[in-house]
Design an enzyme around this catalytic site. Sequence first.
Site, PDB file in Angstrom:
ATOM      1  N   LYS A  79      41.776  47.016  44.007  1.00 26.95           N
ATOM      2  CA  LYS A  79      41.615  45.568  43.912  1.00 26.95           C
ATOM      3  C   LYS A  79      41.055  45.067  45.238  1.00 26.95           C
ATOM      4  O   LYS A  79      41.478  45.518  46.307  1.00 26.95           O
ATOM      5  CB  LYS A  79      42.993  44.941  43.627  1.00 26.95           C
ATOM      6  N   SER A 154      46.063  38.442  37.867  1.00 26.05           N
ATOM      7  CA  SER A 154      44.845  38.403  38.647  1.00 26.05           C
ATOM      8  C   SER A 154      44.177  39.769  38.838  1.00 26.05           C
ATOM      9  O   SER A 154      43.009  39.830  39.182  1.00 26.05           O
ATOM     10  CB  SER A 154      45.127  37.822  40.033  1.00 26.05           C
ATOM     11  N   SER A 178      50.684  39.661  38.140  1.00 26.02           N
ATOM     12  CA  SER A 178      49.263  39.999  38.268  1.00 26.02           C
ATOM     13  C   SER A 178      48.908  41.467  38.078  1.00 26.02           C
ATOM     14  O   SER A 178      47.739  41.799  37.959  1.00 26.02           O
ATOM     15  CB  SER A 178      48.740  39.539  39.630  1.00 26.02           C
TER      16      SER A 178
END
Lengths: 486, 482
Positions: A79, A154, A178
């Site tokens: 990420k 997310s 997330s």
Amino acid sequence: MDRLLQMNIEELGDLLRKREVSSLELTHFYLDRIKKYDNTLHTYIKVTEEEALKMAKSADERLSKGEEGKLLGIPIGLKDILCTVGIETTCASKILKGFIPPYDATVVNLLKKEGFVLLGKLNMDEFAMGSSTENSAFMVTKNPWDIERIPGGSSGGSASATAAALCVASLGTDTGGSIRQPAGFCGTVGMKPTYGRVSRYGLIAFASSLDQIGPITRTVYDCAAMMNVISGYDPFDSTSIPVKAPDYTEVLGRDIKGMRIGIPKEYFIEGIEPDVRESVMKGVTLLERQGASVIEISLPHSEYAVATYYIVCTAEASSNLARYDGVKYGLRIDGKDIIDMYKKTRSMGFGKEVKRRIILGTYVLSSGYYDAYYRKAGQVRTLIRGDFEKAFNICDVIVTPVSPTTAFKVGEKIDDPLTMYLSDIFTIPVNLAGLPAMSVPCGFDRNGLPIGLQIIGKALDEETMIKTAYVLESELKLKKIPEEFL
Amino acid sequence: MGNTDYEGVIGLEVHAHLLTESKLFCKCSTRFGAEPNSHTCPTCMGLPGALPVLNRKAVDFAIKLGLALNCRINRRSIFARKNYYYPDLPKGYQISQYEEPICEDGFIDIEAGGQEKRIRVKRIHMEEDAGKLVHEHTIETSTYSLVDYNRSSIPLLEIVSEPDITTPEEAVAYLKTLRDILLYLEICDGNMEEGSFRCDANVSVRKKGSKELGTRTELKNLNSFKHIEKSLNYEIRRQIELIEAGGRVIQETRLFNVDEGITYSMRGKEEAHDYRYFPEPDLLPLIISNEWIEEIRSVLPELPGEKTKRFIEVYGLPKYDTEILVSDKDLSYYFEETVKTFPEPKTVSNWIMTELLRELKERNIKPFEAPLSPQYLGELLTLVKDGTISIKIAKDIFPELMDKGVSPKTFVKEKGLIQISDEAEIASAIDRVISLYPKEVEEYRFGKEKLLGFFVGQVMKETKGKANPKMLNELLLKRLKT
């Protein structure tokens, strides 16, 4: 080559060690897949091809010398919230465009030590604020099970890329769900470890008291294997817990006889899609058949969790994001004086949702409101933690849906933040309590969209969760990669 | 202060840089004067993702000061973020302590105007310093400014007094006493110019006897004792005149203009700040055990106040001497070490205050850097006392002893400076002088007695200053009479 897609990290490792496939081949295989599919899915903000090939070569050298490494030669995506030395790290925000960290996050260091290959930096909601990855300043990531739909957020890039096999595994971060929510929406396994289990050093902070790094993988084995690499005490993170992490793969395959599963009565009422409820309850029944018993428990303060969360996380975010002022790195829009420069830079640099949360957080911390909001939220947080403590006196794990719905359509909720926030209603209380929780696939809804089952564990007891998830995975034998991406 | 119906009410906030090797939340060096931004890392530069780790030594120092200032050491204290925007503040917040500081409720005993007074210390808290802006020209005319983060995250203690101080003189006495204590504890270098000891003052006035507090102003960045005294005097007078003229004091921050000797408002810059303090989530609460406190207590040195009392009682020194000796911890050690080899405290004190201090200053060195050790000073004084050399010789050779660091005993022997105490030798020198100056001898005998000094001088010259002065005097008087 396609058999590679069905292999977990252990099997790939065997193949690599036997030199049946080289890391370079495996890396090329994944880079080719990215080239082929990522125009559709938009999971990678940046593909680090050059770096990947270099790392793969070095992994092959190590392999040929017979060196060990838990992830030696395995291509993985990160990420874009984790600092990577020399590689642009943006948090999917314009304000960090061009920021090249001079250091690696602790988890990146750990992955490097074990010989991983970095495929690239994965898309996300800007500064991890969002539940659909639509808040990325750069692109909207699609769900591989239905490209009309969002992958969740997310860590949507991580979940989508993992589900479509554009990496073997990935790391995400979880502040209110997330990791788990996108993992659930994309039919992958996601783990948010106990707060303090994995070092946050080098994780670009959204809400420091809630943020935690964790893996998103296609299998429970891979989840355990990734946890083995990233867990443990780090002197650079003062909130990291000074205990040694166990070997998480050891519990795989153990039975769950006598395990007590708590089902919170507050979590299965209105608002849950019938398919989600049915699928999760079927998962529970299956666990029961394997020898677990089911107990109804109560988490009475959970109804305040979302409100509490949006006070705590926005307050911390308003402070954590203050450093993006145009002075030191990233975006700077010149102004007539320093204040003007601040205003222009931050107005241009941050997206709508980030601004919304900075304003909310600034408000709840301001003098005269602090007691009514932030202090009160702290008190409620203690009550929520207390709920879990009480529950865990009578059960070993708690099972809930990951999210009340399956993946929704792109644009469906983006203009309605409150509805969007409710997507994390079952995951948020866990972060407030600092507990570990996992998302495991438990079925598909009538549209063929994956449904995630959440397993919540006691503090530092990731093992029981992993054991439970593995039983579920072995019994269900669900499809992992959507047909279109095979 | 013109109007004696009023009194000042002053509270002081002191920022003291701690002498730790590394910064408060990272391993970077705290050394002053390095290349800009060379002592920096992701943490003290506020890079995304970097986290703070508390420096244990800084906590040791805070406990030390807390104990020295008679504070309660809180077993649990928490760090808080103080949020504001400024380019020298890399994270957009300063890590400080707010609701639960490390030390509370202490006091400092001071002496001002011959009066002893106890000033209460409200709290001591730990915090990090900010970086430093370097402007192209002045802040108003620069087109750009640069930031040096070397100072960013250097540990500070903020010491906040209660508003118990009523005069500028007391304020200075408080600050001097506090500074001495910091120096004695060896936790701060007390350098006001480099900013390692900084002071802000909260000032208000009220009618004497009134219990109510007036509206206060804050005076910032007072960087010398002289400026502090001057600015407080000015500010108190300004407030009294304002009130007497029917005006009202506005709560504001004021700066001291050194050249004009006045304070002026920082208007506009200080709109009611809301720092939005909240507990720092990146750090756990700081828990201090009793053992930790006792460990620090056991290595606490004698503090200036106690030492002053002891020097007066044990050595019978005058207050003036004591103050000079105690004002410098090293000097007081030097004194005590010398007294061990030459147990006449007042004599030792005299020599330290005159000869030693002068020579130290000339060489710009500290007492223990002097090649003339306390043992050697004791030896020198013994040589004077037992008549081996004269005081004059001792003073003459002092600078050379300071340079060479040799035993005074050996030195005077080698240089042939040992005093002549042989009657015959002195007498013959006297004879030679008398035969050289018959006219002066005549005049003396006719009553011009002040010529005695002249003869003494001449005999000393004859003996190269080595004649025992007492014997010389006696013999000369006897000889001149005959």
